[in-house]
Structures are given as structure tokens and as C-alpha cells.
Design a protein around this motif. Structure first.
Motif, PDB file in Angstrom:
ATOM      1  N   LEU A 101     -59.351 -27.677  53.095  1.00 28.15           N
ATOM      2  CA  LEU A 101     -58.528 -27.004  52.089  1.00 28.15           C
ATOM      3  C   LEU A 101     -57.071 -26.956  52.532  1.00 28.15           C
ATOM      4  O   LEU A 101     -56.147 -27.169  51.727  1.00 28.15           O
ATOM      5  N   ALA A 102     -56.845 -26.700  53.809  1.00 32.60           N
ATOM      6  CA  ALA A 102     -55.471 -26.663  54.321  1.00 32.60           C
ATOM      7  C   ALA A 102     -54.799 -28.032  54.232  1.00 32.60           C
ATOM      8  O   ALA A 102     -53.567 -28.125  54.086  1.00 32.60           O
ATOM      9  N   SER A 103     -55.606 -29.111  54.300  1.00 35.75           N
ATOM     10  CA  SER A 103     -55.042 -30.465  54.192  1.00 35.75           C
ATOM     11  C   SER A 103     -54.383 -30.705  52.841  1.00 35.75           C
ATOM     12  O   SER A 103     -53.498 -31.564  52.718  1.00 35.75           O
ATOM     13  N   VAL A 104     -54.803 -29.969  51.831  1.00 37.44           N
ATOM     14  CA  VAL A 104     -54.256 -30.135  50.490  1.00 37.44           C
ATOM     15  C   VAL A 104     -52.746 -29.894  50.472  1.00 37.44           C
ATOM     16  O   VAL A 104     -52.010 -30.539  49.722  1.00 37.44           O
ATOM     17  N   VAL A 105     -52.252 -28.980  51.310  1.00 35.54           N
ATOM     18  CA  VAL A 105     -50.831 -28.613  51.273  1.00 35.54           C
ATOM     19  C   VAL A 105     -50.040 -29.264  52.407  1.00 35.54           C
ATOM     20  O   VAL A 105     -48.910 -28.849  52.697  1.00 35.54           O
ATOM     21  N   SER A 106     -50.603 -30.264  53.079  1.00 32.45           N
ATOM     22  CA  SER A 106     -49.864 -30.951  54.150  1.00 32.45           C
ATOM     23  C   SER A 106     -48.639 -31.653  53.548  1.00 32.45           C
ATOM     24  O   SER A 106     -48.655 -32.092  52.401  1.00 32.45           O
ATOM     25  N   ILE A 109     -47.206 -36.831  57.635  1.00 28.17           N
ATOM     26  CA  ILE A 109     -48.345 -37.394  58.356  1.00 28.17           C
ATOM     27  C   ILE A 109     -48.701 -36.547  59.573  1.00 28.17           C
ATOM     28  O   ILE A 109     -49.875 -36.480  59.973  1.00 28.17           O
ATOM     29  N   VAL A 110     -47.726 -35.853  60.152  1.00 28.91           N
ATOM     30  CA  VAL A 110     -48.011 -35.007  61.317  1.00 28.91           C
ATOM     31  C   VAL A 110     -48.845 -33.795  60.905  1.00 28.91           C
ATOM     32  O   VAL A 110     -49.868 -33.478  61.535  1.00 28.91           O
ATOM     33  N   SER A 111     -48.414 -33.103  59.852  1.00 25.72           N
ATOM     34  CA  SER A 111     -49.165 -31.922  59.415  1.00 25.72           C
ATOM     35  C   SER A 111     -50.557 -32.308  58.932  1.00 25.72           C
ATOM     36  O   SER A 111     -51.541 -31.609  59.218  1.00 25.72           O
ATOM     37  N   LEU A 112     -50.659 -33.420  58.222  1.00 24.31           N
ATOM     38  CA  LEU A 112     -51.978 -33.878  57.778  1.00 24.31           C
ATOM     39  C   LEU A 112     -52.836 -34.254  58.983  1.00 24.31           C
ATOM     40  O   LEU A 112     -54.036 -33.947  59.023  1.00 24.31           O
ATOM     41  N   GLY A 113     -52.218 -34.881  59.982  1.00 23.39           N
ATOM     42  CA  GLY A 113     -52.960 -35.254  61.186  1.00 23.39           C
ATOM     43  C   GLY A 113     -53.524 -34.050  61.909  1.00 23.39           C
ATOM     44  O   GLY A 113     -54.678 -34.063  62.360  1.00 23.39           O
ATOM     45  N   VAL A 114     -52.755 -32.973  62.013  1.00 22.33           N
ATOM     46  CA  VAL A 114     -53.239 -31.752  62.662  1.00 22.33           C
ATOM     47  C   VAL A 114     -54.442 -31.198  61.904  1.00 22.33           C
ATOM     48  O   VAL A 114     -55.462 -30.824  62.503  1.00 22.33           O
ATOM     49  N   MET A 115     -54.338 -31.156  60.576  1.00 21.59           N
ATOM     50  CA  MET A 115     -55.454 -30.639  59.776  1.00 21.59           C
ATOM     51  C   MET A 115     -56.689 -31.520  59.892  1.00 21.59           C
ATOM     52  O   MET A 115     -57.822 -31.034  59.914  1.00 21.59           O
ATOM     53  N   ARG A 116     -56.476 -32.816  60.006  1.00 23.32           N
ATOM     54  CA  ARG A 116     -57.623 -33.728  60.135  1.00 23.32           C
ATOM     55  C   ARG A 116     -58.318 -33.553  61.494  1.00 23.32           C
ATOM     56  O   ARG A 116     -59.542 -33.643  61.589  1.00 23.32           O
ATOM     57  N   TRP A 176     -53.627 -37.566  45.273  1.00 21.50           N
ATOM     58  CA  TRP A 176     -54.436 -37.823  46.466  1.00 21.50           C
ATOM     59  C   TRP A 176     -54.893 -36.520  47.114  1.00 21.50           C
ATOM     60  O   TRP A 176     -55.931 -36.475  47.787  1.00 21.50           O
ATOM     61  N   ARG A 177     -54.149 -35.435  46.888  1.00 23.20           N
ATOM     62  CA  ARG A 177     -54.503 -34.140  47.467  1.00 23.20           C
ATOM     63  C   ARG A 177     -55.830 -33.619  46.913  1.00 23.20           C
ATOM     64  O   ARG A 177     -56.517 -32.818  47.579  1.00 23.20           O
ATOM     65  N   LEU A 178     -56.202 -34.040  45.724  1.00 23.57           N
ATOM     66  CA  LEU A 178     -57.457 -33.597  45.122  1.00 23.57           C
ATOM     67  C   LEU A 178     -58.666 -34.051  45.937  1.00 23.57           C
ATOM     68  O   LEU A 178     -59.725 -33.417  45.888  1.00 23.57           O
ATOM     69  N   VAL A 179     -58.521 -35.139  46.685  1.00 25.15           N
ATOM     70  CA  VAL A 179     -59.624 -35.621  47.515  1.00 25.15           C
ATOM     71  C   VAL A 179     -59.948 -34.597  48.606  1.00 25.15           C
ATOM     72  O   VAL A 179     -61.120 -34.326  48.905  1.00 25.15           O
ATOM     73  N   TYR A 180     -58.924 -34.003  49.192  1.00 24.92           N
ATOM     74  CA  TYR A 180     -59.140 -32.984  50.224  1.00 24.92           C
ATOM     75  C   TYR A 180     -59.641 -31.669  49.624  1.00 24.92           C
ATOM     76  O   TYR A 180     -60.434 -30.960  50.263  1.00 24.92           O
TER      77      TYR A 180
END
Length: 450
Positions: A101-106, A109-116, A176-180
Motif C-alpha cells: 500500500l505504501a508503494s502506491v505513493v512512492s 525509484i529510490v522510494s519505490l525500491g525501499v518499499m519493495r 501503474w500505481r493501481l497495481v500496488y
């Protein structure tokens, strides 16, 4: 109370509504585990265009995600022994849902990477404890089948997620955020909490006999309410409470070979499968196939995944799991190699379908095989460490694939992936213990542990 005879009392139960509800609950967790595993792979081609993400950056995010998987898998072995199987299953599933859920608001690429990385820790942890939970709740003669059935249902998360991604990712710059957001629905596991019972075998192994007895009576009451009077269990076996194992215990003679086999099995499975599934959409796009078509082709091929788990459900308790793993490992290598030798849309889908089908048969078999190689004292630690090392290995897998693709080209990636599957198949063939007809690996310091 000296013992509750948990293993024999559980083994004599007929399959009932209790077992089916447990199957649905675990399958739900698996569904969103498999759904969330592929979310980055399906959105990465779009991020290449939106954020200017490079192949190397995708490799680093993917690699670090597997470091997260390693940490999650290793830590959960300790948690599952300390907290119990049921509670740990719930906590780890909620964990990966929250960070998806937090990945939705990344925002980059760094913030998304941390959430992943944080999501991946929960995904891996959930898988390990789910494998152990099924092993200890279901009758030993049928647990392989139900382990596979859980994956038959759960693996549908892969094609469903890929098809959703194929539909929503191309819509606009934020879709693409809908996927997360879809991956975060694993949080609904909380709806199943009251239906799950803690493993009586875990209670018994910790000397908590009153709680083991209460859990057994609850399970037996649910089963008897549907099926009628229960048959008498086999006579109890006197067993001592098992102390927690330190990591170094896996180096003892009776645990060393199984641990080596499982480490190689999960290393080759991880590099082999995720090397394919995490990279196929991006590499196809890099080779000139449009983002929309590359995601769509991969989505079609993943329809083979549920069929593969169904094959495992039909075969796993009928034949020796060791040799089934060898056969399907070789089959994956052959199909994956052919996938890398074609750019025909038809053959991309056909060989991709076979890779997904064979791989999910292999993984379902491996989930049933892994905990069977240990007695209850080592089961949680051995399963979690070997699975975690497998996931850690893919911290370098994407970097190798990126290097091969950059220097040797597209086909070299699939030659490398095929080779890893062959190494795994040979290791299991030469060193892997047989498990058919056994309940679990015995503990030589006590009477046989079931």
C-alpha cells in the motif's frame, strides 16, 4: 500431562470443513504473495519511460528486494518458533500488505525500491511460515496434496495481477500505481483470523501441553461435528519438549546434507524463476516489442502457473517428490532455453506458458519437500534458512543478468537461467533424501517425531 499425541491425533482426522477453510485462508495469503511478487516486474517497463529508469536501476531494485526476502525468511524462522505458526502467518501477511500500500505513493525509484525491499521481506516470511503451518496441520499422508492445492489457488494471483497490469498500466502516467494497490489487498487476511487454529504440534514441542490439548480438542470438535465420531489415534509417543536450535546446529551431521540440498534447490529455483519472471517484460521491451505487448505476452504465459500447481496436486503424494523435482527441473531448463531462442509472439507465449507451468509444479513440490527433511526441532530453522539463502542469492542474480544482457545479448540470459535449473536438478538427484512413505525426518535423540 506428559504428551498430547498431537501428530497421531491430527493424522487420523478425515479431511473436513476445518481443513478446507484453513486451505482457503492460506491460499488467500499465497494469492496476494504471488500477486505482489510480480508487481515491480509488470510496472518497471512503464517506469523506464516515466522516470527514465535504466536496466541497471531495475537490477538494483530487484537485487535489494531479494536481500529483503532473505532477511524476512531468516527472521521468520525465529518468530514462528517464538510466536507460533498462526500468529506469525497473520503478522507477515499484514506486513507485506501495508508496504505494498505504501508503494502506491512512492515518488521516485529510490522510494519505490525501499518499499519493495520491505514488501519482499514480508512476502518471503509469509511463504516460509505457511509451508510449515500446512505441514503441521494436515494429515501427513495428504499434506503434500493440500500444499499443492493452496498454491493452485494462490498462484492465480500471478496471471490475474499480470492481466490487471496489462489493462491498467498503459492508461496514463499514474495508473501503474493501481497495481500496488491491488497487491495491498492481502491485508484482508484478517477476515480469516478467527478460523485458524494454532499448530498443536508447535504447542507440544514447547511443552505447552494444556494449550496443545485445547487446540486439538477445538480441531477435533470441528471435524467431528461434520464427519461424526473419529477413529482412535495410534498410541502416543513420549517426547521431550524441544529447545530452540541455534543456527550452528544445522551444521550437525544429521542436518547438514538436507540443508545443503535445500540451499542449492532454493538458490537455483530463485535465480532460475525470478530471472525469468522479473526480467521477461523488460527484456522483451528492450528488444523492440512494445511495453503493452511485452506485458500482455507475459500475462498470457502466466496462465500456465495454476495448471502447474494442479499437476503437482495430482502427483505429489503418488510419486517420490525427489524424482518429480528432478524431472520438472530439467523440463523448465528446456522450455526456458527455447523461450530465449525465439521472438515469435506465438512461441514466446507457448514456451513461456510451459516455463510457468513446470516451474509452479516444481515450486509446489519443493514447498512440500523442504519441511519433510527436518524433525520438528529443526523444521522452522532449517526451512527458513535454506529458503532465505535461496532468496539472498538473487541479490546478485539480476546483476548477472544485466551484465550478460549488456555484454552478450538477450539469448545469453536464457542460457544462464537454463543452466541454473540443471544444477538444481542434478543436486537433488545425487544428494536429495527420499521422503515418500515417511512422516518427517526423525530426531535420533527421541522416539520418532511425526
Amino acid at each position: 500431562m506428559a504428551a498430547t499425541n498431537a501428530a497421531n491425533r491430527l493424522d487420523r482426522l478425515p479431511i473436513s470443513r476445518f481443513h478446507r477453510i484453513t486451505l482457503i485462508a492460506v491460499s488467500f495469503a499465497y494469492f496476494y504473495e504471488f500477486a505482489d511478487t510480480n508487481t515491480f516486474a509488470t510496472t518497471a517497463p512503464r517506469l523506464v519511460k516515466l522516470w527514465g529508469v535504466t536496466v541497471n536501476q531495475i537490477a538494483y531494485v530487484t537485487s535489494l528486494s531479494f536481500v529483503g526476502m532473505f532477511i524476512g525468511a531468516v527472521v521468520v524462522g525465529w518468530l514462528a518458533d517464538r510466536w507460533g505458526r498462526r500468529r506469525t502467518l497473520m503478522v507477515t501477511t499484514v506486513w507485506f500488505g501495508v508496504f505494498s500500500l505504501a508503494s502506491v505513493v512512492s515518488w521516485d525509484i529510490v522510494s519505490l525500491g525501499v518499499m519493495r525491499v520491505l514488501t519482499s521481506a514480508g512476502l518471503s516470511a509469509m511463504t516460509v511460515v505457511a509451508v510449515i503451518y500446512i505441514n503441521e496441520i494436515y494429515p501427513s499422508a495428504k499434506r503434500g496434496r493440500y500444499q499443492a492445492w493452496a498454491i493452485v489457488i494462490g498462484i492465480c494471483g500471478t496471471p490475474v495481477t499480470n492481466l490487471i497490469a496489462a489493462l491498467v498500466v498503459p492508461i496514463n502516467g499514474w495508473s501503474w500505481r493501481l497495481v500496488y494497490l491491488w497487491g495491498a489487498l492481502g491485508l484482508l487476511i484478517l477476515l480469516f483470523a478467527r478460523h485458524l487454529v494454532e499448530s498443536p504440534r508447535w504447542f507440544e514441542s514447547h511443552g505447552r501441553y494444556d494449550e496443545a490439548e485445547a487446540a486439538l480438542q477445538e480441531i477435533e470438535g470441528r471435524v467431528a461435528a461434520q464427519t461424526g465420531p473419529l477413529p482412535e489415534p495410534a498410541p502416543p509417543i513420549e517426547e521431550r519438549p524441544q529447545p530452540r536450535m541455534p543456527w550452528r546446529s544445522l551444521l550437525q551431521k544429521r542436518y547438514l546434507i538436507p540443508t545443503i540440498v535445500l540451499c542449492v534447490l532454493w538458490v537455483t529455483q530463485t535465480i532460475g524463476f525470478f530471472g525469468y519472471s522479473s526480467w521477461a517484460p523488460t527484456l522483451l521491451a528492450q528488444e523492440g516489442i512494445s511495453v503493452e505487448k511485452s506485458i500482455f505476452y507475459v500475462a498470457l504465459s502466466t496462465i500456465g502457473a495454476p495448471l502447474g500447481s494442479l499437476v503437482a496436486a495430482l502427483l505429489t503424494d503418488r510419486f517420490e517428490r525427489k524424482w518429480l523435482l528432478v524431472v520438472f527441473g530439467v523440463g523448465i531448463a528446456a522450455a526456458g532455453l527455447m523461450y530465449g531462442l525465439t521472438f515469435s509472439p506465438l512461441f514466446i507465449v507457448v514456451f513461456g506458458f510451459l516455463v510457468n507451468m513446470f516451474e509452479r509444479t516444481y515450486t509446489a513440490l519443493a514447498y512440500a519437500y523442504s519441511p519433510e527433511l527436518y524433525d520438528i526441532r529443526a523444521r522452522s530453522l532449517g526451512t527458513s534458512v535454506s529458503y532465505g539463502i535461496g532468496r539472498l542469492s538473487n541479490a546478485i542474480g539480476p546483476l548477472i543478468i544485466a551484465l550478460l544482457y549488456t555484454n552478450q545479448g538477450y539469448q545469453s540470459v536464457f542460457i544462464f537461467i537454463a543452466a541454473t535449473w540443471i544444477v538444481g536438478a542434478l543436486t537433488v538427484a545425487i544428494l536429495g533424501p527420499r521422503t515418500r512413505g515417511t512422516v518427517n525426518a526423525p530426531d535420533p535423540e527421541t522416539a520418532p517425531v511425526h
